[in-house]
Motif scaffolding. Structure first.
Motif, PDB file in Angstrom:
ATOM      1  N   UNK A 127      20.593  17.261  28.344  1.00 47.32           N
ATOM      2  CA  UNK A 127      21.609  17.297  27.299  1.00 47.32           C
ATOM      3  C   UNK A 127      22.045  15.877  26.970  1.00 47.32           C
ATOM      4  N   UNK A 128      22.026  15.533  25.680  1.00 45.43           N
ATOM      5  CA  UNK A 128      22.540  14.241  25.224  1.00 45.43           C
ATOM      6  C   UNK A 128      23.656  14.489  24.221  1.00 45.43           C
ATOM      7  N   UNK A 129      24.828  13.955  24.503  1.00 43.23           N
ATOM      8  CA  UNK A 129      25.942  14.006  23.571  1.00 43.23           C
ATOM      9  C   UNK A 129      26.003  12.704  22.790  1.00 43.23           C
ATOM     10  N   UNK A 130      26.460  12.768  21.560  1.00 42.81           N
ATOM     11  CA  UNK A 130      26.672  11.530  20.829  1.00 42.81           C
ATOM     12  C   UNK A 130      28.028  10.941  21.243  1.00 42.81           C
ATOM     13  N   UNK A 131      28.384   9.740  20.769  1.00 45.95           N
ATOM     14  CA  UNK A 131      29.555   9.051  21.329  1.00 45.95           C
ATOM     15  C   UNK A 131      30.890   9.771  21.227  1.00 45.95           C
ATOM     16  N   UNK A 132      31.097  10.620  20.207  1.00 43.72           N
ATOM     17  CA  UNK A 132      32.361  11.355  20.154  1.00 43.72           C
ATOM     18  C   UNK A 132      32.185  12.812  20.552  1.00 43.72           C
ATOM     19  N   UNK A 133      30.991  13.150  21.047  1.00 40.31           N
ATOM     20  CA  UNK A 133      30.686  14.454  21.647  1.00 40.31           C
ATOM     21  C   UNK A 133      30.785  15.624  20.680  1.00 40.31           C
ATOM     22  N   UNK A 134      30.626  15.361  19.392  1.00 39.95           N
ATOM     23  CA  UNK A 134      30.583  16.507  18.485  1.00 39.95           C
ATOM     24  C   UNK A 134      29.151  16.943  18.190  1.00 39.95           C
ATOM     25  N   UNK A 135      28.174  16.172  18.643  1.00 41.44           N
ATOM     26  CA  UNK A 135      26.770  16.538  18.466  1.00 41.44           C
ATOM     27  C   UNK A 135      26.096  16.667  19.824  1.00 41.44           C
TER      28      UNK A 135
END
Length: 530
Positions: free
Chosen positions: A278-286
């Protein structure tokens, strides 16, 4: 406001001095085109001037949001303010909270960074009138932004964005706008978010091993908490990317979709024998998902994840619930979700690009409820009742649940994709981004394509249609469909081309996939030449 007036009233002495030191040409460029509301807010480089993100912009924008809320009879109501960990986020969030407070609003804010979906959740959960998140999501490290939610935690749309912009033009100079200190809230709302996000797990099917990266963003700690609350205790993180760092030192671009961004994650997944990455983007909305295959680890596309999660959610509904359920995707995403929805008897809606539209997919469908929405840019809304926006953390929980459920049945995610292909035909998607100097160059490229669209693609006849700022090229024959959507990015200096190939299924699934991939490469090569 003249350049001299702006500088004289800049509340930040650093950006005031920066602007004063610029040569006249560069300073004029900074003042030529102020920031405008794009994808639900403002976004730009952190520096001085009205075309950038800085304290003066945030203060005046917040005054304008306050004015619009007050004019709608919502003065004195609750507003939520959050932030990520980018450069400038701390003073920007403090300023936004203090301006709202001085305008008479009750402000919920925190003294630490929070993922963007927490703000969307908090607005909806508390019944707040609005929310502001200081974030530039997955943009380059030089950027920051100002994202606005109204109406139960939905991203703003027109005419609200235009009303705020109009109010900004009447705002006082930034240093004359009052501010009042705000006492930060405790973590009660954040705890409520964790509890709710963990509940998207459908059942106790096992405990898959998870590899996770936060890509130097703000989602790592909360994602760990949420996964563990959901019963996923075997989670391993990319240590070098776990803590928030606004310089994003290990990646060229802090976007899980960018080549190389997930390399450290996939290496970790391989080393520990993970079941899912799992990879989240920097603000964790993706949320981006990686899976093991016979040929090694690979990242799923946003469309592939969208097919899998959409199919999984619908499979858990009985026929009665499915008949009143809505799943949605954007116009630039794959068409396969529509076939999956029809198979379950659910309603499928296609919206304009962006979650400000996807979150409203059921708005005019009386008696129907949105249960899932996605866009190909790894954005997934898996619990619309709680978060009416993309949410990488709850999507990660559901993706892990899907892996656990499939594993309990002896099915890999590759097998699950094959089953969808056998049921609905092979679909392949790929996107191509063309970086441009600015919006003028992007507009010129789109004008050329509208004026002289191709008559065929990859040897298939196609027709062209224009919808808003996008050009759609579609065609094919009885066995093959080809589709290319071209549009300018709403957040970056890019023109994006989205391609899809669909083939009817025959006896040899592998050969059909090879054929689809070959056609796709032809589409991408053609798009590269535009």
């Amino acid at each position: 406001m003249t350049e001299e007036d702006w500088i004289a009233h800049d509340p930040d002495p650093v950006t005031a001095a920066e602007l004063a030191a610029l040569d006249p040409g560069e300073r004029a460029a900074r003042f030529a085109k102020p920031l405008t509301f794009g994808t639900a807010g403002l976004r730009g480089p952190v520096r001085g001037g009205p075309d950038s993100m800085n304290l003066a912009i945030v203060v005046r924008a917040t005054w304008a949001v306050s004015r619009v809320l007050t004019e709608r009879g919502l003065g004195g109501s609750t507003v939520v303010v959050g932030r990520d960990a980018r450069h400038g986020s701390v003073p920007f969030a403090i300023a936004a909270a203090e301006v709202f407070a001085a305008q008479g609003f009750s402000v919920i804010t925190w003294d630490h960074p929070v993922p963007t979906p927490v703000v969307a959740f908090a607005v909806r959960h508390t019944g707040a009138a609005a929310g502001v998140q200081i974030t530039a999501s997955h943009n380059p490290r030089t950027d920051n932004g100002y994202k606005v939610y109204f109406d139960g935690g939905l991203q703003i749309i027109s005419p609200t964005d235009r009303e705020i912009e109009a109010a900004i033009t009447t705002a006082p100079p930034a240093d004359q706008i009052p501010r009042r200190p705000v006492h930060p809230a405790d973590d009660t709302l954040i705890d409520a978010y964790v509890t709710r996000a963990a509940m998207v797990r459908r059942g106790d099917h096992g405990n898959p091993r998870v590899a996770l990266t936060a890509l130097h963003g703000v989602g790592g700690e909360l994602a760990m908490r949420t996964l563990r609350t959901a019963g996923f205790g075997d989670v391993h993180t990319v240590a070098s990317q776990f803590a928030p760092d606004p310089d994003f030192p290990t990646v060229a671009f802090p976007n899980p979709e960018e080549p190389g961004a997930a390399d450290a994650l996939l290496q970790l997944a391989d080393e520990i024998g993970a079941d899912i990455a799992i990879a989240l983007d920097p603000d964790a909305d993706r949320c981006a998902v990686g899976i093991p295959t016979p040929d090694g680890w690979r990242m799923l596309s946003g469309d592939e994840t969208g097919w899998l999660l959409g199919d999984y959610i619908l499979s858990t509904l009985d026929a009665t619930d499915a008949a009143t359920s809505v799943v949605a995707n954007s116009v630039v995403s794959s068409t396969l979700l529509g076939k999956i929805a029809a198979d379950y008897g659910a309603r499928h809606v296609v919206t304009l690009t962006g979650f400000k539209w996807l979150a409203r997919a059921d708005a005019e469908l009386t008696g129907f409820r949105l249960v899932y929405a996605y866009e190909e840019a790894i954005g997934h809304c898996v619990d619309p009742a709680a978060v009416r926006d993309k949410d990488g953390i709850s999507a990660a929980v559901l993706a892990c649940d899907l892996v656990a459920h499939s594993g309990a049945q002896g099915i890999s995610i590759t097998d699950a994709l094959d089953r969808l292909a056998l049921r609905h035909g092979v679909h392949t998607t790929a996107a191509l981004s063309r970086r441009v100097a600015d919006a003028v160059e992007a507009a010129a490229m789109m004008d050329r394509l509208r004026a002289d669209p191709p008559a065929e693609l990859a040897g298939f006849p196609v027709g062209a249609t224009v919808d808003g700022d996008a050009v759609f090229l579609t065609g094919g024959d009885q066995q093959t469909t080809v589709r290319v959507v071209v549009r300018p990015s709403g957040t970056e200096p890019k023109v994006k081309c989205y391609t899809e190939v669909g083939l009817a299924v025959g006896a040899d699934l592998a050969k059909i996939r090879e054929r689809a991939a070959a056609v796709q490469q032809q589409l991408l090569a053609t798009a590269q030449s535009w």
